[in-house]
Scaffold this active site. Structure first.
Site: not given
Ligand code: ATR
Length: 281
Positions: A22, A71, A92, A107, A132, A134, A136, A230, A251
């Site tokens: 950044s 965050k 953020n 974001d 996913g 999480g 993001a 990315y 990304g």
């Molecule tokens: P971020 O803020 O970058 O989104 P996060 O909140 O920790 O990070 O979320 C990570 C995401 O990657 C989640 O959806 C996680 O799945 P879970 O909710 O089941 O934990 C997913 N993830 C990370 N490692 C993984 C793996 N080896 N297989 C499948 N999903 C994975």
């Protein structure tokens, strides 16, 4: 760059912070527009977050970006949140305005801007699969729903988290077509085949030898497959999607456009996106 008594200070709080692009991106943008600003990295340990946020006011800074792991935890120290940041429960970007600290989240907006500018895609009415659930994925889900996505499916390893995100989006966007599912099985393969846009929001792919988070058998031409990662620039998911004839997007654009949105919040000026992109390439 000439620092004067008038120079406004912006920056980024994170822990660790050594990897951030950044400062390069924002200092190049300030230079390009001849704005008397400087952007600095600050390593803020979790137990010092409150003091660091208060220093934005004490030092009369213009604002800061907030990155991992602060965050969510930064929110109690702020005076106000935008609707987007409030819905998401994550910030953020902070703007310091008239002594008040206002929390934004750029974001998801950054990703939607990258889709429009880098891939020429308008999300309105599109069938989207998020992989996913999480932080993001949440940011993207909110921005994609705000931008009028037709249907959003959320596929996650932990299915309860996918359900939680789907329920939140349904509550916030009454009547939207939102679904959740697990990360394997025939149903997922049907959803993959029907999606216009597929986006990996997990960390799978950060390591160059990571296999794609989903089976790529159902991918086909006419789809756009995105990875928020990315570095590497082309994950195995993107590599295999391209072999199937799909368009791909990584990304980097999201990183640039979330920064561009923060730049515009602080300066009120249109961000020089090409300069920002060039600075981090
Ligand atoms: P971020 O803020 O970058 O989104 P996060 O909140 O920790 O990070 O979320 C990570 C995401 O990657 C989640 O959806 C996680 O799945 P879970 O909710 O089941 O934990 C997913 N993830 C990370 N490692 C993984 C793996 N080896 N297989 C499948 N999903 C994975």
């Amino acid at each position: 760059m000439i620092i004067s008594g008038q120079t406004k200070v912006a920056g980024i709080f994170g822990y660790p912070i050594g990897h951030t692009y950044s400062p390069k991106m924002h200092n190049a943008a300030f230079g390009q527009l001849g704005l008397d600003y400087i952007y600095l990295p600050f390593q803020v340990a979790p137990d010092k977050l409150g003091q660091a946020v208060e220093s934005i006011r004490a030092l009369n800074m213009a604002g800061v970006n907030i990155t991992v792991p602060h965050k969510q935890k930064v929110i109690p120290f702020l005076d106000e949140l935008t609707e987007e940041a409030g819905l998401l429960g994550a910030v953020n970007t902070i703007l310091h305005k008239d002594g008040r600290l206002i929390g934004y989240n750029t974001d998801g907006r950054g990703f939607v801007s990258s889709l429009e500018a880098d891939a020429g895609i308008d999300v309105c009415g599109k069938n989207i699969l998020l992989i996913g659930a999480g932080g993001a994925a949440q940011a993207l889900g909110i921005s994609l729903a705000t931008a009028g996505a037709g249907c959003i499916s959320i596929a996650n390893r932990t299915i309860s988290k996918a359900k939680e995100l789907a329920d939140r989006l349904k509550r916030a966007y009454n009547g939207s077509d939102i679904h959740y599912l697990g990360l394997s099985g025939k149903h997922l393969s049907d959803v993959i085949g029907q999606a216009d846009i597929i986006i990996n929001c997990t960390s799978i792919g950060l390591k160059a030898d990571d296999n794609p988070p989903i089976s790529t058998d159902a991918l086909h031409a006419g789809q756009l497959v995105c990875d928020l990662i990315y570095n590497p620039a082309k994950t195995k998911l993107l590599e295999q999607a391209q072999l199937k004839g799909a368009s791909i997007l990584n990304g980097l654009g999201m990183l640039i456009y979330q920064g561009a949105a923060a730049f515009e919040i602080w300066t009120g000026k249109k961000a020089p996106v090409d300069t920002m992109r060039h600075a981090i390439m």
